[in-house]
Design an enzyme around this catalytic site. Structure first.
Site, PDB file in Angstrom:
ATOM      1  N   GLU A 131       0.897  -1.239  -0.162  1.00  0.00           N
ATOM      2  CA  GLU A 131      -0.063  -0.081  -0.053  1.00  0.00           C
ATOM      3  C   GLU A 131       0.963   1.168   0.135  1.00  0.00           C
ATOM      4  OE1 GLU A 131      -0.893  -1.539   4.194  1.00  0.00           O
ATOM      5  OE2 GLU A 131      -1.061   0.578   4.507  1.00  0.00           O
ATOM      6  N   LYS A 133       2.642   4.477   1.012  1.00  0.00           N
ATOM      7  CA  LYS A 133       3.410   5.230   2.258  1.00  0.00           C
ATOM      8  C   LYS A 133       2.844   6.736   1.961  1.00  0.00           C
ATOM      9  CE  LYS A 133       7.198   5.413   5.380  1.00  0.00           C
ATOM     10  NZ  LYS A 133       7.220   6.960   5.632  1.00  0.00           N
ATOM     11  N   ASP A 135       2.607  10.486   2.832  1.00  0.00           N
ATOM     12  CA  ASP A 135       3.596  11.531   3.453  1.00  0.00           C
ATOM     13  C   ASP A 135       2.818  12.524   4.332  1.00  0.00           C
ATOM     14  OD1 ASP A 135       6.124  12.769   3.857  1.00  0.00           O
ATOM     15  OD2 ASP A 135       6.484  13.328   1.906  1.00  0.00           O
ATOM     16  N   TYR A 242      -4.662   2.555   8.598  1.00  0.00           N
ATOM     17  CA  TYR A 242      -3.832   1.583   7.750  1.00  0.00           C
ATOM     18  C   TYR A 242      -3.366   0.725   8.720  1.00  0.00           C
ATOM     19  CZ  TYR A 242      -0.245   4.883   9.039  1.00  0.00           C
ATOM     20  OH  TYR A 242       0.750   5.802   9.627  1.00  0.00           O
ATOM     21  N   LYS A 330      11.087   2.707  -0.365  1.00  0.00           N
ATOM     22  CA  LYS A 330      10.935   4.132  -0.600  1.00  0.00           C
ATOM     23  C   LYS A 330      11.320   4.514  -2.234  1.00  0.00           C
ATOM     24  CE  LYS A 330      10.886   6.924   2.591  1.00  0.00           C
ATOM     25  NZ  LYS A 330      11.545   7.088   3.744  1.00  0.00           N
ATOM     26  N   CYS A 435      42.179  22.966  16.227  1.00  0.00           N
ATOM     27  CA  CYS A 435      40.678  22.995  16.599  1.00  0.00           C
ATOM     28  C   CYS A 435      40.304  24.425  16.452  1.00  0.00           C
ATOM     29  CB  CYS A 435      40.447  22.495  18.036  1.00  0.00           C
ATOM     30  SG  CYS A 435      38.657  23.120  18.602  1.00  0.00           S
ATOM     31  N   CYS A 438      39.477  25.915  20.235  1.00  0.00           N
ATOM     32  CA  CYS A 438      40.526  26.202  21.083  1.00  0.00           C
ATOM     33  C   CYS A 438      41.739  26.160  20.564  1.00  0.00           C
ATOM     34  CB  CYS A 438      40.336  25.179  22.388  1.00  0.00           C
ATOM     35  SG  CYS A 438      40.698  23.552  21.843  1.00  0.00           S
ATOM     36  N   CYS A 459      39.595  17.093  18.089  1.00  0.00           N
ATOM     37  CA  CYS A 459      40.267  18.155  18.840  1.00  0.00           C
ATOM     38  C   CYS A 459      40.775  17.377  20.158  1.00  0.00           C
ATOM     39  CB  CYS A 459      39.158  19.241  19.226  1.00  0.00           C
ATOM     40  SG  CYS A 459      39.811  20.178  20.822  1.00  0.00           S
ATOM     41  N   CYS A 465      38.481  22.794  25.726  1.00  0.00           N
ATOM     42  CA  CYS A 465      37.979  23.128  24.613  1.00  0.00           C
ATOM     43  C   CYS A 465      36.662  23.675  24.730  1.00  0.00           C
ATOM     44  CB  CYS A 465      38.027  22.000  23.489  1.00  0.00           C
ATOM     45  SG  CYS A 465      37.111  22.575  22.074  1.00  0.00           S
TER      46      CYS A 465
HETATM   47  S1  IVH Z   1       2.426   1.238   9.014  1.00  0.00           S
HETATM   48  C1  IVH Z   1       3.994  -0.848  12.566  1.00  0.00           C
HETATM   49  N1  IVH Z   1       1.699   1.905   6.700  1.00  0.00           N
HETATM   50  O1  IVH Z   1       5.340   5.599   7.984  1.00  0.00           O
HETATM   51  C2  IVH Z   1       3.925   0.014  11.361  1.00  0.00           C
HETATM   52  N2  IVH Z   1       2.799   3.673   7.972  1.00  0.00           N
HETATM   53  O2  IVH Z   1       7.990   5.304   8.650  1.00  0.00           O
HETATM   54  C3  IVH Z   1       3.235   1.130  11.456  1.00  0.00           C
HETATM   55  N3  IVH Z   1       3.187   5.597   7.032  1.00  0.00           N
HETATM   56  O3  IVH Z   1       5.195   6.246  11.426  1.00  0.00           O
HETATM   57  C4  IVH Z   1       3.194   1.922  10.284  1.00  0.00           C
HETATM   58  N4  IVH Z   1       1.928   5.415   5.199  1.00  0.00           N
HETATM   59  O4  IVH Z   1       3.513   7.630  10.008  1.00  0.00           O
HETATM   60  C5  IVH Z   1       2.230   2.367   7.951  1.00  0.00           C
HETATM   61  N5  IVH Z   1       0.562   2.767   4.791  1.00  0.00           N
HETATM   62  C6  IVH Z   1       1.380   3.028   5.902  1.00  0.00           C
HETATM   63  C7  IVH Z   1       2.111   4.278   6.130  1.00  0.00           C
HETATM   64  C8  IVH Z   1       2.849   4.463   7.128  1.00  0.00           C
HETATM   65  C9  IVH Z   1       2.532   6.084   6.022  1.00  0.00           C
HETATM   66  C10 IVH Z   1       4.141   6.463   8.252  1.00  0.00           C
HETATM   67  C11 IVH Z   1       3.821   6.151   9.428  1.00  0.00           C
HETATM   68  C12 IVH Z   1       5.005   5.714  10.089  1.00  0.00           C
HETATM   69  C13 IVH Z   1       5.964   5.980   8.986  1.00  0.00           C
HETATM   70  C14 IVH Z   1       6.808   4.894   9.382  1.00  0.00           C
END
Ligand code: IVH
Length: 717
Positions: A131, A133, A135, A242, A330, A435, A438, A459, A465
């Site tokens: 799914e 991620k 932002d 999620y 990522k 340094c 110092c 240093c 220092c």
């Molecule tokens: S699962 C135990 N699912 O990413 C796992 N996180 O880098 C809990 N985030 O703090 C996170 N989309 O804020 C999960 N589809 C997704 C997400 C997600 C964004 C964020 C979340 C988390 C951070 C971790």
């Protein structure tokens, strides 16, 4: 500039008129600093001073919510009002995710999961969900009997801010759940702002002459953390669910099933979530999402994969702050070219000289970047840790056009230099051998054992220092260490300069000395009776302190928060720890072996500890500090009541119901310490078939030996 970074009058003692006048002045002053910082890249105050102005503003606003100005700084950017919200401790921590960058990292992840579980390919598919991620910022929502009880931000993962009133204004967050739901439900997900809403909001703010947000994430964070929930209500925030935290019952047994269930309870879930049977399918979903990313109306920075079966998630557990059963794949980092205007050398608390790139400000991935770390002198020359070149265009010179990269929250990096654009007169950078703070020699030590020269130049000034001493003090009072309110970088610098506080112990004698002093703290510029009293109270509140914070605060090399916690947990009390560290200083004998046997404490950390405690002046400073401060007994991890809490366990022989990694993780989860060898200190040996010398040793030493089945019975699984 007027120095309003110190609270001259407690906000509670301000009249309406005074509060209004000060809020107006603060708004104008902060706006001016914002302009200098963002538009001219020429800030005239330090970040700490700037933060203090914002904090003061937020404190007054918290006391006088009716006076919050439309152009209030807390309405403008994402920074959190420091003390405006109550704190909430998460019943289950809010975790972060491990990262994968290449397709192969994902294949490795799936391999690791299978190995950990001993999940044979013949046993069939190991299904996972994929799914986007999102932002944004994560938010935990607690419901009891279907009613929203509170909403808490992630904070440091353990404690977040109570933003319930603001969360209630978000349409995607139901205040009452639909259908039949367990008594206790904690839903976790991401608050975000859609692109079109973000643009409209910025246009509105700009039209009013206000400051605009740099990106939708900042806009979402800034909007959620408003002290006035009416302002949040006017901001177009959204929420995707999620995950979940504490649940009185789990009605489904898969990740996919649970998220689908969240939808029936009234949440928005991401429509792109897919269930996949193979790693290759996961990677395909990733590339599909990546290709269509621009069409989405919200920002995403990768794709998250999660093991679907919840029983397997449970077995996989966690490593430090991330689950073993999930990973974030990522998207590649965003890059841009800019000019390297200067290279500045900073001196850290361990004396490390760190070069910092001063860049022509440039927007990368929606954020203005004007500094980048250069790590060390080899890095400037373009030589990596292993001696290999790290860039095509090798050395960096002031005046160069450089390619910078920002990946997620990672500090910006210089990844390349455009040699065609190098000015004719650009000279190689000469790294100082003295340094800058110092004047002491700065040297690169040779590691006696490996014969390799350290990448970092340090240093040699030690306590003479001022940069090292003040950085050590700043670390000592920092948030995860002593966390002394009102004692920040600015106060450390000023008190150090005026010889009021030069060592940690002197922080705690400040009040006593102040009574005798000719010039009292309250008479210093920027201080008053109230702020001086508040500072002494904040200091006194820390005379009793958690053991792990105390250990972390000492600033021992390689002992970060995680290692400090491991040590606190392993030794339990300061006296046991201190005695053991002094005994370990010769790097031989039982105390030294025990230290190295602690899971998670490697050789480098053990050596750094031994060296620190072998130094007489460190022990002198510590002893002076211990006259003022009492470290508390360490809290055992959430294993109170567990029959193996605090016990040292050795696993030997072949285990049939769990892998070695799993056994170790399980033991640690129940508060036990796992050791690789049997000694007098061993409490329990879990022996499987084929156990040899360790079993024999256990029998000789009359240590209790149990089978793997007994182990499961013992921990109640
Ligand atoms: S699962 C135990 N699912 O990413 C796992 N996180 O880098 C809990 N985030 O703090 C996170 N989309 O804020 C999960 N589809 C997704 C997400 C997600 C964004 C964020 C979340 C988390 C951070 C971790």
């Amino acid at each position: 500039m007027t120095d309003s970074s110190f609270a001259q009058t407690d906000p509670a003692n301000l009249t309406q008129e005074e509060a209004q006048a000060e809020l107006r002045r603060l708004a104008a002053e902060i706006a001016e600093h914002d302009r200098r910082y963002h538009q001219e890249d020429a800030p005239t105050i330090s970040d700490a001073d700037y933060d203090a102005l914002r904090r003061r503003n937020a404190e007054i606003e918290a006391k006088f919510p009716n006076l919050i100005l439309e152009e209030s700084p807390s309405n403008q950017v994402g920074a959190a009002p420091a003390s405006g919200f109550g704190k909430i401790t998460h019943r289950l921590p809010m975790l972060s995710l491990d990262n994968a960058f290449q397709d192969d990292d994902v294949r490795d992840f799936a391999g690791r999961v299978r190995r950990f579980l001993k999940f044979d390919p013949l046993q069939g598919a190991l299904a996972m969900t994929a799914e986007p991620k999102i932002d944004g910022l994560s938010l935990s929502l607690r419901y009891e009997k279907g009613e929203l009880i509170y909403a808490a931000t992630r904070g440091d993962g353990t404690t977040g801010e109570n933003v319930t009133e603001n969360a209630r204004t978000i349409d995607d967050i139901p205040v009452k759940l639909k259908g039949k739901v367990p008594d206790v439900v904690e839903v976790r997900g991401e608050v975000y702002m859609a692109h079109k809403d973000f643009q409209a909001l910025n246009e509105r703010m700009a039209a009013r002459g206000g400051k605009v947000f740099a990106n939708p994430r900042n806009a979402a964070a800034g909007s959620l953390r408003q002290l006035n929930s009416k302002i949040t209500a006017s901001r177009p925030l959204k929420y995707f669910a999620y995950a979940w935290g504490e649940m009185s019952e789990l009605p489904e047994d898969t990740q996919f099933g649970m998220v689908k269930l969240l939808e029936t309870w009234g949440f928005q879930i991401n429509p792109l979530m897919k269930l996949c049977e193979t790693v290759e399918e996961l990677i395909e979903v990733y590339h599909d999402i990546e290709e269509n990313r621009a069409q989405l109306d919200y920002d995403i920075d990768g794709v998250v994969y999660k093991v679907d079966r919840l029983d397997l998630q449970e077995r996989l557990g966690y490593v430090s702050r991330s689950p073993r059963w999930a990973i974030a794949h990522k998207f590649p980092a965003e890059q841009a070219f800019t000019v390297l205007n200067d290279i500045e050398i900073q001196v850290g608390r361990t004396g490390a000289l760190t070069p910092v790139a001063k860049l022509e400000p440039i927007t990368v991935g929606g954020v203005v970047v004007s500094n980048a770390t250069l790590h060390n002198e080899d890095y400037i020359k373009g030589i990596g840790q292993d001696g290999e070149p790290i860039r095509e265009g090798k050395d960096l010179r002031v005046g160069d056009t450089v390619k910078i990269q920002r990946a997620g929250d990672v500090i910006p990096q210089i990844v390349d230099v455009d040699l065609d654009k190098r000015p004719k007169d650009a000279k190689p950078f000469v790294f100082p051998t003295e340094c800058p703070a110092c004047g002491s020699h700065a040297v690169r030590e040779e590691n006696e054992k490996t014969g390799r020269v350290d990448a970092v130049r340090r240093c040699t000034g030690g306590l003479i220092c001022p940069a090292q001493a003040t950085e050590k003090l700043k670390h000592f009072v920092s948030r995860n260490a002593f966390d002394i309110e009102g004692f920040g970088d600015k106060q450390v610098d000023a008190f150090y300069k005026d010889e009021l506080v030069r060592t940690p112990a002197e922080i705690f004698t400040l009040e006593e000395r102040d009574k005798q002093a000719l010039t009292k703290l309250r008479n210093r510029e920027g201080w008053g009776a109230v702020s001086a009293k508040n500072l002494f109270e904040a200091i006194n509140a820390r005379r009793r302190i958690d053991l792990h914070r105390f250990i972390f605060a000492l600033g021992i090399r390689h002992v970060g928060e995680g290692n400090a916690k491991l040590l606190a947990r392993a030794y339990g009390s300061w006296s046991v720890f201190y005695e053991a560290m002094q005994a370990a200083h010769d790097q031989a004998g039982e105390a030294w072996t025990d230290l190295n046997d602690i899971d998670g404490i490697g050789h480098i950390v053990a050596e750094a500890l031994a060296e620190f405690f072998a130094e007489g002046h460190n022990r002198d400073q510590l002893d002076a500090l211990l006259e003022q401060v009492t470290p508390l007994e360490a809290e055992k991890i959430d294993a109170s009541g567990s029959p193996v809490a605090g016990k040292t366990v050795v696993f030997t022989g072949s285990l049939e119901r769990m892998t070695r990694d799993e056994a170790k993780a399980m033991a640690e989860r129940f508060g036990a310490k796992v050791s690789g060898s049997v000694s007098k200190k061993t409490d329990l040996v879990v022996a499987g078939p084929g156990a040899g010398s360790k079993l024999k040793k256990a029998e000789e030493l009359e240590v209790e030996v149990i089978s793997e089945d007994d182990w499961f019975d013992l921990v109640g699984l």
